[in-house]
Scaffold this active site. Structure first.
Site, PDB file in Angstrom:
ATOM      1  N   ARG A   1      42.988  31.898  45.151  1.00 15.64           N
ATOM      2  CA  ARG A   1      42.615  33.070  45.004  1.00 15.64           C
ATOM      3  C   ARG A   1      41.759  33.666  46.215  1.00 15.64           C
ATOM      4  O   ARG A   1      41.806  34.689  46.642  1.00 15.64           O
ATOM      5  CB  ARG A   1      41.768  33.419  43.790  1.00 15.64           C
ATOM      6  CG  ARG A   1      40.400  32.665  43.571  1.00 15.64           C
ATOM      7  CD  ARG A   1      40.067  32.633  42.153  1.00 15.64           C
ATOM      8  NE  ARG A   1      38.977  31.723  41.827  1.00 15.64           N
ATOM      9  CZ  ARG A   1      37.640  31.884  41.605  1.00 15.64           C
ATOM     10  NH1 ARG A   1      37.472  33.206  41.210  1.00 15.64           N
ATOM     11  NH2 ARG A   1      36.891  31.071  41.432  1.00 15.64           N
TER      12      ARG A   1
ATOM     13  N   SER B   1      36.127  38.144  41.001  1.00 13.85           N
ATOM     14  CA  SER B   1      36.835  37.235  40.652  1.00 13.85           C
ATOM     15  C   SER B   1      38.352  36.869  41.091  1.00 13.85           C
ATOM     16  O   SER B   1      38.756  35.565  41.108  1.00 13.85           O
ATOM     17  CB  SER B   1      37.086  37.380  38.945  1.00 13.85           C
ATOM     18  OG  SER B   1      37.300  36.192  38.280  1.00 13.85           O
TER      19      SER B   1
ATOM     20  N   GLU C   1      45.185  46.978  31.876  1.00  9.90           N
ATOM     21  CA  GLU C   1      46.220  46.116  32.783  1.00  9.90           C
ATOM     22  C   GLU C   1      47.705  47.397  32.791  1.00  9.90           C
ATOM     23  O   GLU C   1      48.298  46.965  33.676  1.00  9.90           O
ATOM     24  CB  GLU C   1      46.673  44.776  32.424  1.00  9.90           C
ATOM     25  CG  GLU C   1      45.122  43.905  32.591  1.00  9.90           C
ATOM     26  CD  GLU C   1      44.272  44.203  31.497  1.00  9.90           C
ATOM     27  OE1 GLU C   1      44.496  44.903  30.570  1.00  9.90           O
ATOM     28  OE2 GLU C   1      43.031  43.599  31.752  1.00  9.90           O
TER      29      GLU C   1
ATOM     30  N   PHE D   1      46.573  38.356  31.369  1.00 11.38           N
ATOM     31  CA  PHE D   1      46.644  39.923  31.169  1.00 11.38           C
ATOM     32  C   PHE D   1      47.696  40.775  31.989  1.00 11.38           C
ATOM     33  O   PHE D   1      48.205  41.785  31.401  1.00 11.38           O
ATOM     34  CB  PHE D   1      45.253  40.565  31.450  1.00 11.38           C
ATOM     35  CG  PHE D   1      44.193  39.733  31.011  1.00 11.38           C
ATOM     36  CD1 PHE D   1      43.977  39.017  29.814  1.00 11.38           C
ATOM     37  CD2 PHE D   1      42.991  39.461  31.841  1.00 11.38           C
ATOM     38  CE1 PHE D   1      42.922  37.932  29.422  1.00 11.38           C
ATOM     39  CE2 PHE D   1      41.870  38.691  31.371  1.00 11.38           C
ATOM     40  CZ  PHE D   1      41.961  38.089  30.330  1.00 11.38           C
TER      41      PHE D   1
ATOM     42  N   HIS E   1      44.107  33.075  38.089  1.00 12.77           N
ATOM     43  CA  HIS E   1      43.697  32.041  36.995  1.00 12.77           C
ATOM     44  C   HIS E   1      44.869  31.643  36.120  1.00 12.77           C
ATOM     45  O   HIS E   1      44.760  31.825  34.907  1.00 12.77           O
ATOM     46  CB  HIS E   1      42.684  32.847  35.873  1.00 12.77           C
ATOM     47  CG  HIS E   1      41.297  33.076  36.606  1.00 12.77           C
ATOM     48  ND1 HIS E   1      41.085  33.780  38.009  1.00 12.77           N
ATOM     49  CD2 HIS E   1      39.977  32.697  36.091  1.00 12.77           C
ATOM     50  CE1 HIS E   1      39.981  33.657  38.035  1.00 12.77           C
ATOM     51  NE2 HIS E   1      39.184  33.100  37.137  1.00 12.77           N
TER      52      HIS E   1
ATOM     53  N   ASP F   1      37.002  28.596  30.045  1.00 16.38           N
ATOM     54  CA  ASP F   1      37.484  29.594  29.414  1.00 16.38           C
ATOM     55  C   ASP F   1      38.341  29.383  28.179  1.00 16.38           C
ATOM     56  O   ASP F   1      38.363  30.261  27.164  1.00 16.38           O
ATOM     57  CB  ASP F   1      38.107  30.715  30.401  1.00 16.38           C
ATOM     58  CG  ASP F   1      37.039  31.597  31.104  1.00 16.38           C
ATOM     59  OD1 ASP F   1      35.857  31.368  30.784  1.00 16.38           O
ATOM     60  OD2 ASP F   1      37.293  32.112  32.066  1.00 16.38           O
TER      61      ASP F   1
ATOM     62  N   ARG G   1      42.309  29.311  39.690  1.00 15.82           N
ATOM     63  CA  ARG G   1      40.879  29.815  39.852  1.00 15.82           C
ATOM     64  C   ARG G   1      40.308  28.387  40.703  1.00 15.82           C
ATOM     65  O   ARG G   1      39.281  28.942  41.340  1.00 15.82           O
ATOM     66  CB  ARG G   1      40.209  29.618  38.353  1.00 15.82           C
ATOM     67  CG  ARG G   1      38.695  29.797  38.499  1.00 15.82           C
ATOM     68  CD  ARG G   1      38.328  29.902  37.047  1.00 15.82           C
ATOM     69  NE  ARG G   1      36.961  29.872  36.991  1.00 15.82           N
ATOM     70  CZ  ARG G   1      36.018  28.669  37.293  1.00 15.82           C
ATOM     71  NH1 ARG G   1      36.479  27.749  37.256  1.00 15.82           N
ATOM     72  NH2 ARG G   1      34.570  28.862  36.964  1.00 15.82           N
TER      73      ARG G   1
END
Lengths: 326, 288
Positions: free
Chosen positions: A17, A44, A65, A90, A116, A124, A174
């Site tokens: 990322r 993020s 989204e 998402f 992610h 998570d 991530r």
């Protein structure tokens, strides 16, 4: 085999990322039509680097989204090159129909960034560990699907996407992972590369699993098994030639992805070889299972995605195949 | 490239809307499937837009000075096809290819098949977002005097995506966006207020930060006037809630939700055309 120009030292770690964030900032500097949209995950997904430099070209849509991708489709219609980022769970997880209709069928050059992805999201847990994005996006006509292997390649991929006229999806992870490619390592959308030449078994890997495949090759070299590693950064369109050439040479193919084995890279390679060059095969990935909370390394091991696990799969494939022939 | 070359009188526009309705009936009857009520109800709005309000050039559909019209409720596309043919985008004869294999006139609109279509739509709730994105892009480039119009249905406002766009447009207020809600009170499963109540619709839009107008969506003069007013409002994006009669012009279709999603058969089409020719019996001659 062309020179891959890898780094000498593979100890440095960085996240995919982060590479995307740097690439987007650079793409924004090169082309004023590059715009960015985010659904409340700016830092993020590392889009903040662009947002801070070009606030007038950044759209914050909030936690929405479906709106994220459809607003982007509208901006693309007016000549913009929109990058949209969220977590892959998402986007494209929640907004797949909007992507299908307003971007893929509509053929708008929106650049969808799903961060992610994979179990390495870690603590998570399953809701946020996207494992189904590759098949979701690979099934769409017009869509290009990219999964870079490290931070440096993610940066190159981002710049290449900004110049590509098609709808693109790029999957990111991530966690910081080893950086082994250099600015001189070749990258082109649609091209696969032999990252390590070998003769006994081919590992076709994508995303973060390419590093694991290279580690597997080192482990198996000690056991006198010669592994060829083919890195597939573009899952669609698939570079059939590089895979077929390698499969013809080794006659044993393993695929490796941090995703469901159903319909992803493993599916794509199985489809290709099944039709054009039936080859002894095994697929490494998450096997019809959701992820769970844990530390990234722990989860990678638990789901059999680490180099030791891939090495075992390779040894079994070679043994089974040999026994079968006799 | 030019604006529309001349002004039509309201009477001429009304006659045009009636002709478009007749073409819609013929198209749907030939197609054997499709939606009747919505397209008939929208004929006055499409006529007012294509023959008065929109800056566009049928001979140069990609003209970069044109206004944009998004039809979010893509199932109503027969009215757009008919109006575009009347405006000169393609021959009227092609209208009878609606929904047939190989036709540019797909059951739901596809941008890549027909020049001037602007976007692909059908799955509901995403037109307002696309229009907002277009309006924002124009604003970023500091383009003035280009307007983005988006037509949505009322049933379509059940979709959460619609309200995501409503919020975003209010936040950024691009200043060149006009939404028109086809408030015909029906959707496939029944009246909107029994399927999923939308009222108080105007208050909802206002609460979301929009300037909202209620108008008679079958009154061409009122439509033109509302669009002019929308352009004068700068502090908020504007929604025109256009109250239309579904199936407008055909007595047995009007206000009956059963006609939302089906075409007329041959006998019904003949009856509908007769009604439209005689303006529902208000004039005697069938051969005006």
């Amino acid at each position: 085999m062309p020179e891959m120009h890898f780094k000498h030292d593979w100890s440095e770690k960085d996240s995919l990322r982060k590479g995307f964030g740097m690439g987007l900032l650079e793409a924004g500097k090169r082309n004023k039509n590059v715009v960015a949209l985010c659904a409340d995950l700016t830092e993020s997904t590392q889009m903040h680097l662009f947002a801070e430099e070009f606030p007038e070209r950044f759209v914050q849509v909030g936690v929405a989204e479906q709106n994220l991708v459809t607003v982007a489709a509208g901006m693309a219609a007016m000549g913009k090159i929109p990058f949209v980022s969220s977590y892959a769970a998402f986007s494209p997880g929640r907004n797949w129909e909007q992507i299908r209709t307003t971007i893929a069928l509509n053929d708008r050059p929106v650049k969808i960034i799903g961060s992610h992805a994979g179990v390495s999201v870690g603590p998570d847990g399953a809701t946020h560990q996207m494992l189904e994005d590759i098949p979701l996006m690979r099934a769409l006509p017009n869509m290009v699907v990219i999964a870079p292997c490290d931070s440096v390649e993610a940066q190159k991929a981002t710049l290449a996407m900004a110049a590509d006229k098609r709808p693109n999806y790029m999957r990111l992870a991530r966690e910081a992972t080893p950086v082994f490619t250099s600015p001189h390592t070749p990258f082109e959308i649609g091209k696969g590369y032999v990252f390590r030449a070998g003769t006994d078994v081919t590992i076709v890997a994508t995303g973060t699993m390419t590093y694991q495949a290279l580690e597997t090759a080192k482990l198996l070299a000690h056991k006198y098994i010669s592994v060829e590693v083919v890195h597939i950064s573009t899952i669609k369109p698939l570079d059939e030639e590089v895979i077929l050439n390698s499969a013809a040479k080794t006659r044993h193919v393993i695929t490796a992805e941090e995703a469901q084995i159903a319909g992803g890279l493993g599916g794509a390679v199985a489809e290709l070889l099944g039709e054009k060059l039936p080859t002894s095969m095994a697929r490494v990935g998450v096997k019809d299972h959701f992820g769970e909370s844990g530390e990234p390394d722990e989860l990678i091991k638990y789901f059999g995605l680490d180099a030791e696990a891939i090495a075992k799969v390779a040894q079994k494939l070679l043994t089974d195949h040999t026994n079968h022939k006799h | 490239m030019t604006d529309m070359p001349h002004q039509y009188s309201i009477k001429e526009l009304e006659q045009r809307a009636n002709d478009i309705r007749m073409d819609i009936i013929k198209m749907l009857e030939q197609a054997g499937s499709g939606h009747s009520a919505g397209p008939l109800g929208l004929a006055d709005i499409f006529t007012a837009l294509y023959f008065h309000s929109l800056k566009h050039d049928p001979k140069n559909p990609d003209w970069d000075g044109r206004d944009i019209l998004i039809l979010s409720n893509g199932h109503c596309v027969p009215v757009r096809y008919a109006t575009m043919a009347h405006a000169g985008y393609f021959p009227k004869a092609e209208l009878l290819t609606l929904r047939k294999f190989g036709s540019r006139l797909q059951g739901h609109p596809e941008r890549l098949r027909l020049p001037g279509m602007e976007t692909t739509s059908g799955p509901l709730g995403s037109g307002l977002s696309q229009a907002t994105g277009m309006a924002l892009a124009l604003k970023m480039d500091d383009v003035r005097n280009r307007w983005v119009y988006v037509i949505t249905s009322d049933g379509e406002l059940d979709e959460g995506n619609s309200w995501e766009a409503v919020m975003l447009a209010a936040k950024y207020n691009p200043g060149n966006l006009i939404a028109i809600v086809d408030r015909n009170n029906i959707q496939i499963d029944g009246p909107t207020e029994s399927v999923m109540p939308l009222e108080s619709l105007k208050a909802k839009w206002e609460a979301f930060g929009w300037f909202a107008l209620n108008i008679n969506g079958n009154d061409i003069e009122a439509i033109i006037s509302a669009v002019e007013m929308a352009k004068a409002v700068t502090e908020k994006p504007v929604v025109i809630i256009a109250h239309t009669i579904p199936g407008k012009g055909v007595d047995f279709m009007e206000k009956d939700f059963h006609w939302h999603g089906k075409p007329p058969g041959h006998e019904e089409a003949m009856k509908a055309l007769k009604e439209l020719r005689t303006l529902q019996g208000k004039i005697r001659s069938e051969h005006q």
